[in-house]
Scaffold this active site. Structure first.
Site, PDB file in Angstrom:
ATOM      1  CG  ASN A  36      61.005 -38.263 -76.390  1.00  0.00           C
ATOM      2  OD1 ASN A  36      61.019 -39.178 -75.806  1.00  0.00           O
ATOM      3  ND2 ASN A  36      60.819 -38.709 -77.655  1.00  0.00           N
ATOM      4  CD  GLU A  94      63.236 -42.874 -81.311  1.00  0.00           C
ATOM      5  OE1 GLU A  94      62.933 -42.915 -80.335  1.00  0.00           O
ATOM      6  OE2 GLU A  94      64.247 -41.874 -81.866  1.00  0.00           O
ATOM      7  CD  GLU A  99      60.083 -35.280 -82.969  1.00  0.00           C
ATOM      8  OE1 GLU A  99      61.132 -35.043 -82.229  1.00  0.00           O
ATOM      9  OE2 GLU A  99      60.363 -36.985 -82.573  1.00  0.00           O
ATOM     10  N   GLY A 138      68.392 -37.958 -83.858  1.00  0.00           N
ATOM     11  CA  GLY A 138      69.542 -39.012 -83.090  1.00  0.00           C
ATOM     12  C   GLY A 138      70.546 -38.856 -84.158  1.00  0.00           C
ATOM     13  CB  SER A 185      69.337 -33.132 -84.601  1.00  0.00           C
ATOM     14  OG  SER A 185      70.097 -34.508 -84.644  1.00  0.00           O
ATOM     15  CG  HIS A 205      59.448 -40.393 -80.768  1.00  0.00           C
ATOM     16  ND1 HIS A 205      59.648 -41.264 -81.425  1.00  0.00           N
ATOM     17  CD2 HIS A 205      59.279 -39.112 -80.935  1.00  0.00           C
ATOM     18  CE1 HIS A 205      60.960 -40.408 -81.717  1.00  0.00           C
ATOM     19  NE2 HIS A 205      61.201 -39.113 -81.222  1.00  0.00           N
ATOM     20  CE  LYS A 212      64.397 -39.758 -78.875  1.00  0.00           C
ATOM     21  NZ  LYS A 212      64.901 -39.540 -80.079  1.00  0.00           N
TER      22      LYS A 212
HETATM   23  P1  13P Z   1      67.330 -35.916 -80.862  1.00  0.00           P
HETATM   24  O1  13P Z   1      66.747 -34.809 -79.839  1.00  0.00           O
HETATM   25  O2  13P Z   1      68.074 -36.753 -79.743  1.00  0.00           O
HETATM   26  O3  13P Z   1      67.721 -36.273 -82.405  1.00  0.00           O
HETATM   27  O4  13P Z   1      65.724 -36.587 -80.801  1.00  0.00           O
HETATM   28  C1  13P Z   1      64.503 -36.501 -81.333  1.00  0.00           C
HETATM   29  C2  13P Z   1      63.341 -36.820 -80.830  1.00  0.00           C
HETATM   30  O5  13P Z   1      63.222 -37.558 -80.959  1.00  0.00           O
HETATM   31  C3  13P Z   1      62.793 -36.227 -79.663  1.00  0.00           C
HETATM   32  O6  13P Z   1      61.703 -36.529 -79.746  1.00  0.00           O
END
Ligand code: 13P
Length: 244
Positions: free
Chosen positions: A4, A92, A162, A168, A208, A90, A6
């Site tokens: 992903n 976010e 997740e 992150g 992560s 997601h 983002k």
């Molecule tokens: P990170 O791997 O940067 O922690 O992000 C995970 C994520 O949100 C994947 O959709």
């Protein structure tokens, strides 16, 4: 193994990524590989992935076919780029853009109707985990966003767990914590869709995931794959995750 991206990379950077990434995963047929760049890069990614076994996915999808929905992108628009998957719900999107279990369900149904594979995300926030509510949150998200699907529809989705506190932050859930959450989700699947569906559904872990922790996470039989953010932006790092 899904990446992903983002809100990172331009179309030109996407093409450069694929030039480096493709040869590194050419022989990696042990898993499905999906890259989910921003909407504006979907066409470039699909062109660059052509002839490989790398799939391309969007990071969201509208529930409506077309209409006055400023800022939304429909299933037909996504399909026209060559993409085959869509991340839905997601954290976010839930946190910053008002995504709810109800809209997750509508988007998932739209993706399925269009023949796209939804990667439906669930996961608890830090305060929910600390209050001992992880299981209740996962069950609520499952009941609202996934359980109303038909069995036939459910068979086509991928679920991603997740935990928001691990995204992150560099804080990976331990393989045991992740596996516990996956068991909760799989138990919900068994209850609603039956044993066969529970055995067959793929549940990815995200939060992560890095080249140096992917192996212990993937060693858990409950964990069927990874949804990778930051570490999927670099071709060498994502390839080493794919080839763990
Ligand atoms: P990170 O791997 O940067 O922690 O992000 C995970 C994520 O949100 C994947 O959709």
């Amino acid at each position: 193994m899904a990446g992903n991206w983002k809100m990172y990379k331009t179309p030109a950077e996407t093409t450069q990524f694929f030039e480096k990434f493709r040869p590194l995963v050419e022989k990696s047929e042990h898993c499905e590989i999906v890259i989910c760049p921003p909407f504006t890069n979907l066409a470039a990614a699909s062109a660059a992935a052509q002839g490989s076994h790398i799939h391309v996915g969007a990071q969201n999808i509208a529930w409506a076919k077309e209409g006055a929905f400023t800022g939304e992108i429909s299933d037909a628009m996504i399909r026209a780029t060559g993409a085959t998957h869509a991340i839905i719900g997601h954290s976010e999107r839930r946190q910053y853009f008002g995504e709810t279990d109800e809209t997750v369900l509508k988007r998932t149904q739209a993706a399925l109707e269009a023949g796209l594979t939804p990667i439906v995300c669930v996961g608890e926030r830090l305060e929910e985990r600390e209050a001992g509510n992880t299981e209740a949150v996962l069950i609520r998200q499952f009941q609202g966003g996934i359980a109303p699907l038909t069995g036939q529809q459910f068979a086509k989705i991928v679920i991603a767990y997740e935990p928001v506190w691990a995204i992150g932050t560099g804080k990976t859930a331990t393989p045991e914590i992740a596996a516990d959450a996956h068991r909760v989700i799989r138990a919900q699947v068994r209850e609603k869709f039956g044993k066969e569906a529970a055995d067959a559904v793929r549940i990815l872990y995200g939060g992560s995931v890095k080249p140096d922790n992917v192996k212990t996470l993937m060693a858990q039989p409950e964990i069927d794959g990874s949804l990778v953010g930051g570490a999927s932006l670099d071709p060498v790092s994502f390839a080493s995750i794919v080839n763990f």
